[in-house]
Design a protein around this motif. Structure first.
Motif, PDB file in Angstrom:
ATOM      1  N   GLU A 171      37.469  50.097  30.270  1.00 29.52           N
ATOM      2  CA  GLU A 171      37.865  48.923  29.487  1.00 29.52           C
ATOM      3  C   GLU A 171      37.864  47.677  30.349  1.00 29.52           C
ATOM      4  O   GLU A 171      37.419  46.613  29.941  1.00 29.52           O
ATOM      5  CB  GLU A 171      39.267  49.159  28.923  1.00 29.52           C
ATOM      6  CG  GLU A 171      39.264  49.327  27.454  1.00 29.52           C
ATOM      7  CD  GLU A 171      40.671  49.506  26.960  1.00 29.52           C
ATOM      8  OE1 GLU A 171      40.853  49.460  25.763  1.00 29.52           O
ATOM      9  OE2 GLU A 171      41.602  49.668  27.790  1.00 29.52           O
ATOM     10  N   ALA A 176      35.606  44.773  29.071  1.00 34.23           N
ATOM     11  CA  ALA A 176      36.256  43.594  28.489  1.00 34.23           C
ATOM     12  C   ALA A 176      36.311  42.424  29.451  1.00 34.23           C
ATOM     13  O   ALA A 176      36.088  41.286  29.068  1.00 34.23           O
ATOM     14  CB  ALA A 176      37.662  43.974  28.040  1.00 34.23           C
ATOM     15  N   VAL A 177      36.607  42.696  30.702  1.00 30.65           N
ATOM     16  CA  VAL A 177      36.929  41.594  31.604  1.00 30.65           C
ATOM     17  C   VAL A 177      35.815  41.323  32.602  1.00 30.65           C
ATOM     18  O   VAL A 177      35.306  40.211  32.707  1.00 30.65           O
ATOM     19  CB  VAL A 177      38.239  41.891  32.356  1.00 30.65           C
ATOM     20  CG1 VAL A 177      38.609  40.715  33.216  1.00 30.65           C
ATOM     21  CG2 VAL A 177      39.338  42.224  31.376  1.00 30.65           C
ATOM     22  N   HIS A 211      45.262  42.212  31.822  1.00 33.06           N
ATOM     23  CA  HIS A 211      46.180  43.287  31.449  1.00 33.06           C
ATOM     24  C   HIS A 211      45.890  43.887  30.087  1.00 33.06           C
ATOM     25  O   HIS A 211      46.601  44.778  29.651  1.00 33.06           O
ATOM     26  CB  HIS A 211      47.623  42.822  31.545  1.00 33.06           C
ATOM     27  CG  HIS A 211      47.939  41.681  30.630  1.00 33.06           C
ATOM     28  ND1 HIS A 211      47.075  40.640  30.451  1.00 33.06           N
ATOM     29  CD2 HIS A 211      49.017  41.431  29.856  1.00 33.06           C
ATOM     30  CE1 HIS A 211      47.615  39.780  29.603  1.00 33.06           C
ATOM     31  NE2 HIS A 211      48.791  40.237  29.225  1.00 33.06           N
ATOM     32  N   VAL A 212      44.871  43.424  29.403  1.00 35.37           N
ATOM     33  CA  VAL A 212      44.520  44.103  28.150  1.00 35.37           C
ATOM     34  C   VAL A 212      43.870  45.440  28.440  1.00 35.37           C
ATOM     35  O   VAL A 212      43.814  46.316  27.575  1.00 35.37           O
ATOM     36  CB  VAL A 212      43.551  43.270  27.276  1.00 35.37           C
ATOM     37  CG1 VAL A 212      44.208  42.003  26.811  1.00 35.37           C
ATOM     38  CG2 VAL A 212      42.261  42.987  28.002  1.00 35.37           C
ATOM     39  N   ALA A 213      43.351  45.582  29.661  1.00 31.13           N
ATOM     40  CA  ALA A 213      42.609  46.796  29.961  1.00 31.13           C
ATOM     41  C   ALA A 213      43.544  47.892  30.409  1.00 31.13           C
ATOM     42  O   ALA A 213      44.435  47.669  31.205  1.00 31.13           O
ATOM     43  CB  ALA A 213      41.590  46.510  31.060  1.00 31.13           C
ATOM     44  N   VAL A 266      32.738  42.327  32.983  1.00 30.03           N
ATOM     45  CA  VAL A 266      31.306  42.324  32.706  1.00 30.03           C
ATOM     46  C   VAL A 266      30.733  40.906  32.797  1.00 30.03           C
ATOM     47  O   VAL A 266      29.562  40.728  33.126  1.00 30.03           O
ATOM     48  CB  VAL A 266      31.033  42.998  31.340  1.00 30.03           C
ATOM     49  CG1 VAL A 266      31.508  42.132  30.207  1.00 30.03           C
ATOM     50  CG2 VAL A 266      29.569  43.354  31.191  1.00 30.03           C
TER      51      VAL A 266
END
Lengths: 840, 348
Positions: B146, B150-151, B139-141, B153
């Motif tokens: 993003e 962030a997640v 949920h940061v994205a 990749v």
């Protein structure tokens, strides 16, 4: 007649139980374990039966017990064994038990819940303490670096510096160690490298409150700038299950918090200890009786399972069940029912009625600890048909004996005997060791067989004069050396003529030790062992055929004795027993001291004589011998034997089918005269009207006709011809099969001799100071090989061959093995079964 | 030749898998299950099957969700056991199976956060086979880019995601597109992987995956009617490995309503049969159920051949279907809604 001779006589009983006494009566029966209930509700699925709610209630109780047990195991409690005389509780007690368990469980749940909460608290505080302690270093570093920077910085006033530090936010917390790399990478990714992460590993593992596992964790501090980044860092922390703790900015405040945390930790520790104590008290009080409760609950559950097989009477006044019980135990069953009724003070007694049935009863052989293993050997071939003669009785002696014929070595036999003896003597203590090792369980189960096998091996070992492959000169050899020293040293091989070397009387027991040195030892022993094997085999098979008489008599087919047994026996005796007889007579008649006619050179070959006898051909008479025959009129005797034996074949082939067809015709005639119905059967069926199904069977049983299905002469003929061909061929092949006694015995003695000459003898012949060392090492190797190859491997192989000789060559002659085993309703068995399941 | 070496690495696991397969409930079991009056009855009956005592430690009263969890837990334990014992290339194959669950989990979490649900509430709903380390921080994205950077990749899904980065922000529509694009990429990669493995594995798996691809294409088309998804966008979502590719997909791309989709399916014998029996009226089976039935048939067929990896995939799928069946029956029993209780899909 002993019950081991054939399986126990069984009767089908109908039980009429008063509902209030049913529970106690079944409990009594379960303790005794003498009846096998028949499921009368097979078509009803498991969840629609009468007592399913009770079963379910006990399932629930079992679940509670399991929960309590896991809690105890978690705390490392020793759970004492249940006392062996745990009785089934009566219904009132069982309700008490249920309440008690309920209470214990809820208490335990509460305590555990409290403990988990407290431990959670404790964990958080510990983590916070670690965070505060570990981060101190990071902050100090930062402080100093900030100061260092400030030296270079252009703005020198204190206030300005304070503000820069305030803007640099941070999050401190604890995370599981294995998640650190991913966590770090993620932080770097979301901030494009703008987060500065410092970490320090905690050396001591922390305990996870819910599972009790030890986890290694790491303290981290993430520095960053700006509010937006802060929320994202916090999200990442939440995503990685990192626990974040508030951490004051100022060093003084941090010190104060740390102090506060420490005092709170100390308080919490005290509370935790108290909770733990309370929990221990609850568990200790439960631990004492846990196993007893488990046994009780299992027994009660078993009772309801048994009751589920019962039928309810139409008037709902009594429960009706059917069971098989041994006739001899009927009185005990009645007593159990009476006791059951008395216990609850029932006014109307429960009773039992023996009913007639055409169904085949289960086979039940009463065994003790000695006969059990032998019975198992037979049962693994096939459980004997009901009422059939039980070969286990004879196996007790023939099995170890035939084994020993193959395993004839007194030394190896002694090892086996000692092992068996150890298991038998230590029986009680060994029985308590519960292990899932199949190998040990098999060995221990067969301890009496092993002991007997060992004893018999010692006996045959002395007959073969073989002790660890060496011969023993116990009574003094009856052969002497007729040569002088020079002749001996000059010649490699010398022959001892019986005229000069033999003293005239045989060695007192077994083979003369002089043979151990002879070159032709193997030739001598082979001839001896081969003949002996055939003699044993023929005797064993004749015995097997004779046992079929007992079966024929028992099943009321006395005519088969004439039609099957007599021709079979004649065939075997006239051909093969005659061959054995020739062997014996040859041993008796011929010898070196006799005149030319009876000298060993003139002794005929038994095999050739036997073949000639069958083919009616003649072989050449040797020079100097008057005749090829051993006794007068032998030729005519042989012709008579062969003719009679051949005549036996058609009797075997046609006797039984013709008899059956005649019997069938007569029965048909009688039926047409008397009409089909049988008054007695109808009467019986009315009497048992409340349970029509077995009554119908009972009527059939009174009908008096053996074969319900159409009799077909062709089918019987085909069946019988297969039997006859099989029997005739098998007499030859089975006789040959007994030669394995010789073959294995030869292999065993040769192997042990090789081991002696190639291993131990080399060690013994090393001279000089190296000798003792070498013999020490080589003896070890020899001993290991002896145990592993000669005792274990050879023993196993001989065992299997013996088993085969019994199953195929012996039991084939009379054994049906089409029964099914009696499986009584017994608490003992149920408990044993469940505990073994748990181990697995 | 491939078969003769198969047992060196895969023999144990194949045997294990076939053993597990024998524990799948039979028609007779279902007949007994639908007679159950309460969930307790259901539990008692399941005790007599291969499930054994899997519910024995649950305090009564039982809830359907508990049964569901336990069924899934058992399946996951079995699958994980096989995964832990697997070596290449079977391990990659089994990993490929889990990717589809990862896609589902990601979509679930994003949709959840879009609706302002706390992440702790969403995590238990994720399928345990598709969980990965970075999952809970999803949920940061805020944008697909993003999400990727962030997640995803670091996850094995990264190569499938490359096509989705262009999307602007995460709204409901885009999430659906992301899901289908991911799935398309995943299916194509899985298909190519199975093709590379060759032998019987390729034979049996490609058949199943082709059906999966076609099913997705058809469902996407049917679901897209009346939404703002353009036809061009729709074409991009079709996995290009099925039997419909290329002609059928081209025809599907032009379809405007259900009848036209049905017309496309007419050209393919096995799909025609599915469409013919399907309907939304009571008493008729839905197209979805028809697809499930066909899938079960294909998966059962995978067990007819030996020395291939298809059995693992098929076992998982069959077992999932069984879980759905049992849960369906349990729901019907719990809600006393017996009229529809027979709508489960029998496996054997």
């Amino acid at each position: 007649m002993g019950s081991f001779f054939r399986s126990e006589e069984m009767v089908l009983c109908q039980l009429f139980l008063q509902p209030e006494a049913a529970y106690t009566s079944i409990a009594q029966l379960g303790e005794m374990g003498v009846v096998q209930f028949r499921d009368l509700n097979t078509e009803v699925s498991s969840f629609q039966r009468k007592f399913v709610s009770e079963v379910r209630r006990h399932d629930e109780l079992e679940r509670k017990l399991r929960y309590i047990e896991t809690e105890m195991v978690k705390d490392g409690f020793e759970i004492p064994e249940a006392p062996s005389d745990t009785k089934v509780p009566n219904p009132r007690e069982s309700a008490d038990l249920e309440n008690h368990l309920e209470k214990t469980e809820s208490e335990l749940l509460e305590v555990s819940q409290n403990a988990v909460n407290l431990k959670n608290n404790f964990l958080e505080l510990t983590e916070l303490r670690h965070v505060l302690e570990k981060t101190k270093g990071f902050f100090d570093e930062q402080e100093s670096s900030a100061h260092g920077e400030s030296g270079k910085s252009l703005i020198h006033d204190e206030a300005g510096q304070q503000s820069t530090r305030a803007r640099l936010g941070f999050v401190a917390g604890v995370i599981e160690r294995e998640r650190v790399p991913a966590f770090e990478r993620m932080l770097w990714r979301i901030s494009r490298g703008n987060v500065f992460l410092r970490q320090a590993e905690l050396n001591d593992p922390l305990e996870d409150p819910t599972t009790g596992h030890q986890i290694y964790k790491t303290v981290f501090v993430a520095f960053f700038q700006g509010e937006q980044l802060k929320s994202r860092v916090r999200k990442v922390c939440a995503g990685f299950h990192a626990s974040v703790y508030p951490c004051p900015h100022l060093p003084e405040e941090r010190a104060a918090t740390l102090e506060g945390v420490r005092t709170r930790l100390a308080d919490l520790n005290m509370v935790l200890n108290q909770t733990q104590d309370h929990r221990l008290r609850v568990l200790t009080s439960a631990a004492k009786d846990l196993q007893m409760w488990t046994v009780m609950v299992r027994k009660m559950k078993a009772i309801y399972h048994a009751l589920n097989m019962f039928n309810m009477d139409v008037t709902q006044k009594c429960l009706i069940g059917e069971c098989w019980a041994p006739l001899a135990d009927l009185q005990r069953v009645r007593q159990a029912l009476a006791d059951g009724s008395k216990e609850v003070g029932s006014s109307i007694p429960s009773f039992l009625q023996v009913i007639d049935t055409k169904e085949v009863p289960p086979t039940y052989n009463r065994t003790n600890k000695f006969t059990k293993a032998f019975q198992k050997l037979i049962d693994s071939y096939g459980v004997s048909s009901y009422g059939e003669v039980n070969p286990a009785l004879y196996t007790i002696i023939t099995f170890p004996f035939l084994f020993a014929v193959m395993f004839g070595d007194a030394g190896h036999g002694l090892i086996v005997t000692l092992f068996g003896l150890w298991m038998v003597l230590k029986e009680k203590s060994l029985m308590k060791i519960k292990t899932s090792s199949e190998f040990w369980n098999i060995l221990f189960g067969g301890r009496y067989i092993i002991l007997l096998m060992g004893l018999f091996s010692i006996y045959t070992g002395f007959i073969y004069n073989d002790v660890l492959s060496r011969g023993m000169n116990i009574f003094g050899s009856r052969w002497i050396n007729p040569y002088n020293a020079t002749t001996l040293s000059d010649n490699e091989n010398l022959e001892i003529n019986p005229y000069e070397g033999y003293l005239g009387t045989p060695y007192y027991f077994g083979i003369d030790p002089a043979w151990m040195l002879a070159e032709n030892k193997i030739i001598f022993l082979n001839s001896y062992k081969m003949k002996m094997s055939i003699i044993f085999g023929v005797v064993h098979m004749i015995f097997g055929v004779c046992l079929s008489v007992v079966n024929h008599r028992h099943f009321g087919n006395k005519i088969y004795i004439l039609l099957e047994f007599v021709p079979q026996l004649l065939f075997l005796v006239l051909l093969f027993a005659y061959m054995a007889f020739m062997m014996l007579i040859k041993w008796w008649l011929y010898g070196p001291f006799d005149e030319q006619r009876w000298s060993p050179g003139c002794a005929p070959s038994i095999l050739i004589t036997f073949i000639n006898m069958l083919l009616q051909s003649k072989s050449e008479v040797l020079k100097g011998c008057e005749t090829e025959f051993m006794f007068p009129y032998q030729y005519w005797v042989q012709i008579a034997c062969v003719l009679l034996a051949v005549l036996c074949v058609p009797v075997m082939l046609f006797g039984k089918p013709i008899y059956l067809s005649i019997k069938n015709k007569r029965a048909l005639k009688r039926e047409s005269l008397h009409g089909h119905e049988n008054p007695q059967g109808i009467e019986l069926s009315e009497e048992l009207g409340l349970n029509p199904e077995p009554a119908k069977k009972g009527m059939g049983g009174h009908g008096g006709h053996d074969d319900d299905e159409e009799f077909s002469f062709g089918e019987a003929m085909v069946h019988q011809s297969i039997h006859t061909i099989e029997y005739v061929l098998s007499t030859v092949s089975h006789t040959a099969s007994y030669l394995r006694l010789w073959a294995l015995s030869l292999a065993h003695s040769q192997l042990s001799e090789v081991l002696w000459t190639k291993v131990l003898k080399i060690g013994l012949s090393i001279k000089g100071p190296a000798g003792p060392v070498a013999i020490f090492l080589i003896f070890g190797a020899w001993a290991c090989l002896t145990i592993s190859i000669l005792v274990l491997m050879e023993g196993l192989s001989a065992f299997l061959h013996t088993l085969r000789l019994h199953w195929v060559e012996f039991m084939n002659k009379f054994y049906q093995g089409e029964g099914y085993a009696f499986a009584p309703f017994s608490f003992k068995k149920i408990l044993k079964h469940e505990s073994s399941e748990e181990d697995a | 030749m491939l078969g003769s070496f198969f047992n060196i690495d895969g023999g144990y696991l194949e045997g294990l898998c076939r053993g597990f397969k024998c524990g799948i409930l039979k028609q007779a079991d279902y007949l007994n299950l639908v007679q159950c009056e309460t969930l307790e009855d259901l539990k008692l009956h399941l005790q007599g099957t291969d499930y054994g005592n899997f519910l024995a430690n649950e305090p009564s009263p039982l809830a359907v969700s508990v049964i569901d969890d336990k069924l899934r837990e058992k399946l996951v334990i079995e699958f994980q056991h096989m995964r832990n014992h697997a070596v290449e290339p079977l391990s990659t194959f089994l990993d490929f199976i889990t990717y589809s669950y990862m896609i589902d989990n990601i979509i679930l979490l994003i949709t959840g956060t879009l609706h302002q649900r706390p992440i702790s509430e969403l995590i238990p709903k994720c399928h345990p086979l598709g969980s990965f380390e970075q999952m809970e921080a999803i949920h940061v994205a805020a944008t697909p880019a993003e999400l990727y950077n962030a997640v995803l990749v670091d996850t094995p899904l990264a190569p499938f995601f490359v096509d989705c980065i262009s999307e602007q922000d995460l709204d409901e529509m885009n999430i659906e597109i992301i899901r289908n694009t991911l799935y398309k990429a995943y299916l194509e990669a899985f298909f190519a992987f199975c093709k590379d493995l060759g032998g019987t594995t390729a034979e049996s798996m490609c058949e199943i995956l082709a059906f999966e691809a076609d099913r997705r294409a058809i469902i996407i088309t049917i679901n897209s009617f009346g939404t703002e998804l353009t036809k061009d966008d729709r074409v991009k979502l079709y996995p290009k490995v099925g039997k419909l590719y290329p002609d059928g997909l081209a025809a599907l791309a032009r379809a405007d309503d259900y009848e036209q989709v049905k017309a496309v399916a007419e050209y393919y014998a096995e799909y025609r049969a599915l469409f013919e029996g399907a309907g939304n009226n009571p008493g008729e089976k839905t197209l979805e159920d028809k697809f499930f039935e066909h899938e079960v048939r294909l998966n059962v067929n995978a067990f007819l051949q030996q020395f291939h990896f298809g059995v693992f995939y098929s076992y998982l799928k069959l077992k999932e279907q069984e879980c759905r069946n049992v849960v369906w029956i349990a729901e019907c029993v719990a809600q006393k809604h017996r009229t529809k209780i027979d709508n489960y899909i029998p496996i054997f």
